[in-house]
Write a protein that holds these residues in place. Structure first.
Motif, PDB file in Angstrom:
ATOM      1  N   TRP A 152      62.200  -6.266  61.570  1.00 47.38           N
ATOM      2  CA  TRP A 152      62.451  -4.835  61.451  1.00 47.38           C
ATOM      3  C   TRP A 152      62.505  -4.163  62.823  1.00 47.38           C
ATOM      4  O   TRP A 152      63.350  -3.312  63.085  1.00 47.38           O
ATOM      5  CB  TRP A 152      61.373  -4.198  60.569  1.00 47.38           C
ATOM      6  CG  TRP A 152      61.709  -2.796  60.215  1.00 47.38           C
ATOM      7  CD1 TRP A 152      62.550  -2.362  59.232  1.00 47.38           C
ATOM      8  CD2 TRP A 152      61.237  -1.626  60.872  1.00 47.38           C
ATOM      9  NE1 TRP A 152      62.615  -0.999  59.245  1.00 47.38           N
ATOM     10  CE2 TRP A 152      61.810  -0.515  60.236  1.00 47.38           C
ATOM     11  CE3 TRP A 152      60.359  -1.412  61.930  1.00 47.38           C
ATOM     12  CZ2 TRP A 152      61.560   0.789  60.623  1.00 47.38           C
ATOM     13  CZ3 TRP A 152      60.103  -0.106  62.322  1.00 47.38           C
ATOM     14  CH2 TRP A 152      60.691   0.967  61.666  1.00 47.38           C
ATOM     15  N   LEU A 153      61.598  -4.568  63.727  1.00 51.19           N
ATOM     16  CA  LEU A 153      61.606  -4.018  65.083  1.00 51.19           C
ATOM     17  C   LEU A 153      62.904  -4.348  65.808  1.00 51.19           C
ATOM     18  O   LEU A 153      63.429  -3.524  66.561  1.00 51.19           O
ATOM     19  CB  LEU A 153      60.406  -4.535  65.879  1.00 51.19           C
ATOM     20  CG  LEU A 153      59.024  -4.060  65.436  1.00 51.19           C
ATOM     21  CD1 LEU A 153      57.935  -4.817  66.189  1.00 51.19           C
ATOM     22  CD2 LEU A 153      58.870  -2.564  65.602  1.00 51.19           C
ATOM     23  N   LEU A 188      60.012   6.434  64.846  1.00 54.11           N
ATOM     24  CA  LEU A 188      60.913   5.577  64.076  1.00 54.11           C
ATOM     25  C   LEU A 188      60.802   5.954  62.606  1.00 54.11           C
ATOM     26  O   LEU A 188      59.775   6.488  62.179  1.00 54.11           O
ATOM     27  CB  LEU A 188      60.508   4.100  64.231  1.00 54.11           C
ATOM     28  CG  LEU A 188      60.594   3.510  65.628  1.00 54.11           C
ATOM     29  CD1 LEU A 188      59.960   2.129  65.645  1.00 54.11           C
ATOM     30  CD2 LEU A 188      62.035   3.445  66.095  1.00 54.11           C
ATOM     31  N   PRO A 189      61.823   5.644  61.823  1.00 52.35           N
ATOM     32  CA  PRO A 189      61.677   5.857  60.376  1.00 52.35           C
ATOM     33  C   PRO A 189      60.577   4.939  59.833  1.00 52.35           C
ATOM     34  O   PRO A 189      60.267   3.911  60.429  1.00 52.35           O
ATOM     35  CB  PRO A 189      63.044   5.470  59.813  1.00 52.35           C
ATOM     36  CG  PRO A 189      63.713   4.679  60.874  1.00 52.35           C
ATOM     37  CD  PRO A 189      63.105   5.075  62.188  1.00 52.35           C
ATOM     38  N   PRO A 215      54.294 -16.991  71.610  1.00 54.98           N
ATOM     39  CA  PRO A 215      55.613 -16.346  71.609  1.00 54.98           C
ATOM     40  C   PRO A 215      55.813 -15.293  70.519  1.00 54.98           C
ATOM     41  O   PRO A 215      56.357 -14.225  70.798  1.00 54.98           O
ATOM     42  CB  PRO A 215      56.574 -17.519  71.443  1.00 54.98           C
ATOM     43  CG  PRO A 215      55.852 -18.676  72.043  1.00 54.98           C
ATOM     44  CD  PRO A 215      54.405 -18.446  71.705  1.00 54.98           C
ATOM     45  N   GLY A 216      55.355 -15.542  69.309  1.00 59.29           N
ATOM     46  CA  GLY A 216      55.548 -14.565  68.238  1.00 59.29           C
ATOM     47  C   GLY A 216      54.864 -13.243  68.531  1.00 59.29           C
ATOM     48  O   GLY A 216      55.419 -12.167  68.286  1.00 59.29           O
ATOM     49  N   TYR A 217      53.661 -13.309  69.067  1.00 58.21           N
ATOM     50  CA  TYR A 217      52.902 -12.104  69.399  1.00 58.21           C
ATOM     51  C   TYR A 217      53.547 -11.378  70.582  1.00 58.21           C
ATOM     52  O   TYR A 217      53.650 -10.155  70.601  1.00 58.21           O
ATOM     53  CB  TYR A 217      51.464 -12.489  69.723  1.00 58.21           C
ATOM     54  CG  TYR A 217      50.499 -11.332  69.758  1.00 58.21           C
ATOM     55  CD1 TYR A 217      50.012 -10.775  68.576  1.00 58.21           C
ATOM     56  CD2 TYR A 217      50.049 -10.803  70.958  1.00 58.21           C
ATOM     57  CE1 TYR A 217      49.110  -9.720  68.591  1.00 58.21           C
ATOM     58  CE2 TYR A 217      49.152  -9.750  70.988  1.00 58.21           C
ATOM     59  CZ  TYR A 217      48.687  -9.211  69.802  1.00 58.21           C
ATOM     60  OH  TYR A 217      47.806  -8.165  69.827  1.00 58.21           O
ATOM     61  N   VAL A 218      53.997 -12.138  71.568  1.00 59.80           N
ATOM     62  CA  VAL A 218      54.614 -11.549  72.753  1.00 59.80           C
ATOM     63  C   VAL A 218      55.956 -10.906  72.403  1.00 59.80           C
ATOM     64  O   VAL A 218      56.294  -9.843  72.927  1.00 59.80           O
ATOM     65  CB  VAL A 218      54.744 -12.609  73.870  1.00 59.80           C
ATOM     66  CG1 VAL A 218      55.607 -12.124  75.013  1.00 59.80           C
ATOM     67  CG2 VAL A 218      53.353 -12.985  74.377  1.00 59.80           C
ATOM     68  N   ILE A 219      56.710 -11.510  71.504  1.00 60.86           N
ATOM     69  CA  ILE A 219      57.969 -10.912  71.060  1.00 60.86           C
ATOM     70  C   ILE A 219      57.693  -9.560  70.404  1.00 60.86           C
ATOM     71  O   ILE A 219      58.370  -8.567  70.684  1.00 60.86           O
ATOM     72  CB  ILE A 219      58.721 -11.866  70.105  1.00 60.86           C
ATOM     73  CG1 ILE A 219      59.252 -13.072  70.887  1.00 60.86           C
ATOM     74  CG2 ILE A 219      59.845 -11.150  69.369  1.00 60.86           C
ATOM     75  CD1 ILE A 219      59.758 -14.206  70.009  1.00 60.86           C
ATOM     76  N   LYS A 220      56.690  -9.515  69.559  1.00 66.10           N
ATOM     77  CA  LYS A 220      56.298  -8.260  68.908  1.00 66.10           C
ATOM     78  C   LYS A 220      55.878  -7.224  69.954  1.00 66.10           C
ATOM     79  O   LYS A 220      56.274  -6.062  69.886  1.00 66.10           O
ATOM     80  CB  LYS A 220      55.166  -8.540  67.924  1.00 66.10           C
ATOM     81  CG  LYS A 220      54.680  -7.341  67.155  1.00 66.10           C
ATOM     82  CD  LYS A 220      53.608  -7.802  66.166  1.00 66.10           C
ATOM     83  CE  LYS A 220      52.818  -6.658  65.599  1.00 66.10           C
ATOM     84  NZ  LYS A 220      51.773  -7.119  64.677  1.00 66.10           N
TER      85      LYS A 220
END
Length: 167
Positions: A32-33, A97-98, A142-147
């Protein structure tokens, strides 16, 4: 003239290519981000083509690096903890953001990074954050850093930007 035939199954140095795609397990929130960040990128350009998720992430990472340099120049730092602390609904309000669908936060999502440079950059940024002890070691994945990168990108320009000077 001798012709060099490599035996079957051998690998020549010319056939070795760097990894160009890497799947990273993330929360569905990241998908979504990415759509929200893509919308901001498209709104800021003349290009009518939708950017790929990897392009969006690369642009966000570049912008975060710029924010970090600006914060350092002002003798401050980015407040990473403050960006990651709120739940998705609160973050959406902070970033103007919506509202996100309620079902996003805990569901799984596989983010596919495309491009050797982006893959190296994300993993290098993970290492940098770990070396600076920004988060617990378990969080610097990586998943946390991408977020984090996407949230920082989307927070840019709001009154709640996370630069803290003098701390």
């Amino acid at each position: 003239m001798a012709v060099s035939n490599s035996p079957k199954g051998s690998v020549s140095s010319s056939s070795i290519k760097p990894v160009t795609r890497k799947a990273v397990r993330c929360q569905r929130e990241v998908a979504w981000l990415v759509t929200q960040a893509a919308g901001r990128l498209v709104a800021g350009t003349e290009d009518i083509n939708a950017p790929t998720p990897s392009f969006v992430l690369a642009a966000a990472l570049d912008r975060v690096r710029q924010l970090e340099l600006a914060a350092q120049d002002a003798s401050g730092h980015l407040d990473y903890q403050n960006v990651m602390a709120p739940d998705l609904q609160t973050f959406c309000h902070m970033a103007k953001l919506p509202a996100a669908p309620n079902t996003l936060s805990d569901a799984g999502y596989m983010f596919t990074l495309s491009g050797a440079d982006l893959i190296r950059d994300i993993y290098a940024y993970c290492s940098e954050l770990a070396e600076r002890h920004v988060f617990d070691m378990a969080e610097v994945k990586p998943g946390y850093v991408i977020k984090l990168v996407l949230r920082l990108f989307l927070m840019n320009g709001t009154a709640d930007i996370n630069a803290k000077v003098g701390e």
